[in-house]
Design a protein around this motif. Sequence first.
Motif, PDB file in Angstrom:
ATOM      1  N   MET A   1      58.865  -0.321 -50.466  1.00  0.00           N
ATOM      2  CA  MET A   1      59.227   0.385 -51.845  1.00  0.00           C
ATOM      3  C   MET A   1      60.155  -0.009 -52.610  1.00  0.00           C
ATOM      4  O   MET A   1      61.257  -0.902 -52.237  1.00  0.00           O
ATOM      5  N   ILE A   2      60.275   0.202 -53.999  1.00  0.00           N
ATOM      6  CA  ILE A   2      61.013  -0.643 -54.851  1.00  0.00           C
ATOM      7  C   ILE A   2      61.643   0.550 -55.775  1.00  0.00           C
ATOM      8  O   ILE A   2      60.968   1.743 -55.950  1.00  0.00           O
ATOM      9  N   LYS A   3      62.821   0.686 -55.623  1.00  0.00           N
ATOM     10  CA  LYS A   3      63.825   1.793 -56.411  1.00  0.00           C
ATOM     11  C   LYS A   3      64.229   1.092 -57.722  1.00  0.00           C
ATOM     12  O   LYS A   3      64.310  -0.011 -58.014  1.00  0.00           O
ATOM     13  N   VAL A   4      64.250   2.137 -58.602  1.00  0.00           N
ATOM     14  CA  VAL A   4      64.877   1.951 -60.107  1.00  0.00           C
ATOM     15  C   VAL A   4      65.920   2.684 -60.123  1.00  0.00           C
ATOM     16  O   VAL A   4      66.000   3.967 -60.163  1.00  0.00           O
ATOM     17  N   SER A   5      66.999   2.118 -60.780  1.00  0.00           N
ATOM     18  CA  SER A   5      68.321   2.702 -60.949  1.00  0.00           C
ATOM     19  C   SER A   5      68.272   3.485 -62.487  1.00  0.00           C
ATOM     20  O   SER A   5      67.314   3.341 -63.241  1.00  0.00           O
ATOM     21  N   ASN A   6      69.102   4.500 -62.870  1.00  0.00           N
ATOM     22  CA  ASN A   6      69.053   5.323 -63.656  1.00  0.00           C
ATOM     23  C   ASN A   6      69.301   4.296 -64.890  1.00  0.00           C
ATOM     24  O   ASN A   6      68.593   4.621 -65.971  1.00  0.00           O
ATOM     25  N   THR A   7      70.093   3.291 -65.023  1.00  0.00           N
ATOM     26  CA  THR A   7      70.504   2.415 -66.224  1.00  0.00           C
ATOM     27  C   THR A   7      69.049   1.657 -66.433  1.00  0.00           C
ATOM     28  O   THR A   7      68.617   1.189 -67.404  1.00  0.00           O
ATOM     29  N   ALA A   8      68.566   1.318 -65.202  1.00  0.00           N
ATOM     30  CA  ALA A   8      67.103   0.383 -65.399  1.00  0.00           C
ATOM     31  C   ALA A   8      65.948   1.332 -65.960  1.00  0.00           C
ATOM     32  O   ALA A   8      65.354   1.242 -66.810  1.00  0.00           O
ATOM     33  N   LYS A   9      66.151   2.733 -65.487  1.00  0.00           N
ATOM     34  CA  LYS A   9      65.055   3.436 -66.024  1.00  0.00           C
ATOM     35  C   LYS A   9      65.044   3.824 -67.585  1.00  0.00           C
ATOM     36  O   LYS A   9      64.171   3.644 -68.306  1.00  0.00           O
ATOM     37  N   LYS A  10      66.379   3.946 -68.026  1.00  0.00           N
ATOM     38  CA  LYS A  10      66.339   4.146 -69.469  1.00  0.00           C
ATOM     39  C   LYS A  10      65.975   3.079 -70.242  1.00  0.00           C
ATOM     40  O   LYS A  10      65.164   3.192 -71.304  1.00  0.00           O
ATOM     41  N   LYS A  11      66.339   1.613 -70.014  1.00  0.00           N
ATOM     42  CA  LYS A  11      66.012   0.717 -70.490  1.00  0.00           C
ATOM     43  C   LYS A  11      64.262   0.195 -70.495  1.00  0.00           C
ATOM     44  O   LYS A  11      63.865  -0.131 -71.376  1.00  0.00           O
ATOM     45  N   VAL A  12      63.979   0.605 -69.327  1.00  0.00           N
ATOM     46  CA  VAL A  12      62.285   0.394 -69.308  1.00  0.00           C
ATOM     47  C   VAL A  12      61.838   1.275 -69.989  1.00  0.00           C
ATOM     48  O   VAL A  12      60.575   0.895 -70.906  1.00  0.00           O
ATOM     49  N   VAL A  13      61.920   2.553 -69.888  1.00  0.00           N
ATOM     50  CA  VAL A  13      61.298   3.483 -71.000  1.00  0.00           C
ATOM     51  C   VAL A  13      61.422   2.990 -72.290  1.00  0.00           C
ATOM     52  O   VAL A  13      60.487   3.088 -73.360  1.00  0.00           O
ATOM     53  N   GLU A  14      62.607   2.567 -72.772  1.00  0.00           N
ATOM     54  CA  GLU A  14      62.851   2.093 -74.277  1.00  0.00           C
ATOM     55  C   GLU A  14      62.012   0.686 -74.559  1.00  0.00           C
ATOM     56  O   GLU A  14      61.248   0.940 -75.548  1.00  0.00           O
ATOM     57  N   LEU A  15      61.826  -0.193 -73.622  1.00  0.00           N
ATOM     58  CA  LEU A  15      61.279  -1.257 -73.929  1.00  0.00           C
ATOM     59  C   LEU A  15      59.673  -1.158 -74.031  1.00  0.00           C
ATOM     60  O   LEU A  15      59.021  -1.564 -74.589  1.00  0.00           O
ATOM     61  N   MET A  16      59.134   0.040 -72.976  1.00  0.00           N
ATOM     62  CA  MET A  16      57.845   0.198 -72.879  1.00  0.00           C
ATOM     63  C   MET A  16      57.488   0.768 -74.332  1.00  0.00           C
ATOM     64  O   MET A  16      56.417   0.552 -74.794  1.00  0.00           O
ATOM     65  N   ASN A  17      58.284   1.882 -74.823  1.00  0.00           N
ATOM     66  CA  ASN A  17      57.986   2.333 -75.942  1.00  0.00           C
ATOM     67  C   ASN A  17      57.689   1.342 -77.121  1.00  0.00           C
ATOM     68  O   ASN A  17      57.071   1.476 -78.030  1.00  0.00           O
ATOM     69  N   ASP A  18      58.758   0.647 -77.213  1.00  0.00           N
ATOM     70  CA  ASP A  18      58.654  -0.417 -78.234  1.00  0.00           C
ATOM     71  C   ASP A  18      57.495  -1.393 -77.988  1.00  0.00           C
ATOM     72  O   ASP A  18      57.252  -1.893 -79.265  1.00  0.00           O
ATOM     73  N   ASP A  19      56.968  -1.634 -77.044  1.00  0.00           N
ATOM     74  CA  ASP A  19      55.780  -2.457 -76.778  1.00  0.00           C
ATOM     75  C   ASP A  19      54.545  -1.717 -76.793  1.00  0.00           C
ATOM     76  O   ASP A  19      53.478  -2.332 -76.521  1.00  0.00           O
ATOM     77  N   GLY A  20      54.551  -0.596 -77.044  1.00  0.00           N
ATOM     78  CA  GLY A  20      53.282   0.262 -77.265  1.00  0.00           C
ATOM     79  C   GLY A  20      52.770   0.704 -75.885  1.00  0.00           C
ATOM     80  O   GLY A  20      51.645   1.222 -75.856  1.00  0.00           O
ATOM     81  N   PHE A  21      53.820   1.002 -74.898  1.00  0.00           N
ATOM     82  CA  PHE A  21      53.289   1.400 -73.672  1.00  0.00           C
ATOM     83  C   PHE A  21      53.771   2.839 -73.257  1.00  0.00           C
ATOM     84  O   PHE A  21      55.033   3.041 -74.130  1.00  0.00           O
ATOM     85  N   ASP A  22      53.435   3.704 -72.507  1.00  0.00           N
ATOM     86  CA  ASP A  22      53.944   5.189 -72.264  1.00  0.00           C
ATOM     87  C   ASP A  22      54.390   4.919 -70.505  1.00  0.00           C
ATOM     88  O   ASP A  22      53.488   4.708 -69.769  1.00  0.00           O
ATOM     89  N   ALA A  23      55.563   5.207 -70.319  1.00  0.00           N
ATOM     90  CA  ALA A  23      56.148   5.375 -69.069  1.00  0.00           C
ATOM     91  C   ALA A  23      55.591   6.346 -68.573  1.00  0.00           C
ATOM     92  O   ALA A  23      55.607   6.304 -67.325  1.00  0.00           O
ATOM     93  N   SER A  24      54.819   7.471 -69.008  1.00  0.00           N
ATOM     94  CA  SER A  24      54.525   8.535 -68.044  1.00  0.00           C
ATOM     95  C   SER A  24      53.027   8.134 -67.547  1.00  0.00           C
ATOM     96  O   SER A  24      52.567   8.696 -66.489  1.00  0.00           O
ATOM     97  N   THR A  25      52.399   7.266 -68.123  1.00  0.00           N
ATOM     98  CA  THR A  25      51.167   6.788 -67.496  1.00  0.00           C
ATOM     99  C   THR A  25      50.901   5.230 -67.244  1.00  0.00           C
ATOM    100  O   THR A  25      49.925   4.791 -66.487  1.00  0.00           O
ATOM    101  N   ASP A  26      51.590   4.430 -67.856  1.00  0.00           N
ATOM    102  CA  ASP A  26      51.752   3.106 -67.783  1.00  0.00           C
ATOM    103  C   ASP A  26      52.660   2.591 -66.664  1.00  0.00           C
ATOM    104  O   ASP A  26      53.355   3.408 -66.106  1.00  0.00           O
ATOM    105  N   TYR A  27      52.432   1.238 -66.250  1.00  0.00           N
ATOM    106  CA  TYR A  27      53.129   0.739 -65.117  1.00  0.00           C
ATOM    107  C   TYR A  27      54.155  -0.288 -65.405  1.00  0.00           C
ATOM    108  O   TYR A  27      53.806  -1.311 -66.370  1.00  0.00           O
TER     109      TYR A  27
END
Length: 109
Positions: A1-27
């Motif tokens: 399993m791979i874990k995601v820290s809270n700070t990484a989560k915030k940045k992933v969601v931000e970058l996914m949105n910027d790139d046209g991805f949706d963190a609730s459905t995409d990977y």
Amino acid sequence: MIKVSNTAKKKVVELMNDDGFDASTDYVRVGVKSGGCSGLSYDLKFDKNQEDGDKVFEDNDIKIIVDKKSFLYLIGTTLEYSGGLNGTGFVFNNPNASRTCGCGESFSL
């Protein structure tokens, strides 16, 4: 399993949105490839699709896919995000790595 820290989560969601991805459905696809100053380097990108043989995890509301070959190198890894003076970016805290480079982007076993 791979874990995601809270700070990484915030940045992933931000970058996914910027790139046209949706963190609730995409990977977030995490992989390992040859290269880097320590022999192996991490590969991180967004993906809308799973491939045959992918391992799928979810941590901290982030969906992660890892190809079968990379999975063995990444077991127990935590994805962090650092925004400090020494550099900004994602950092992999990998308990399997016997040696890592200064930037945290490559490792060896």
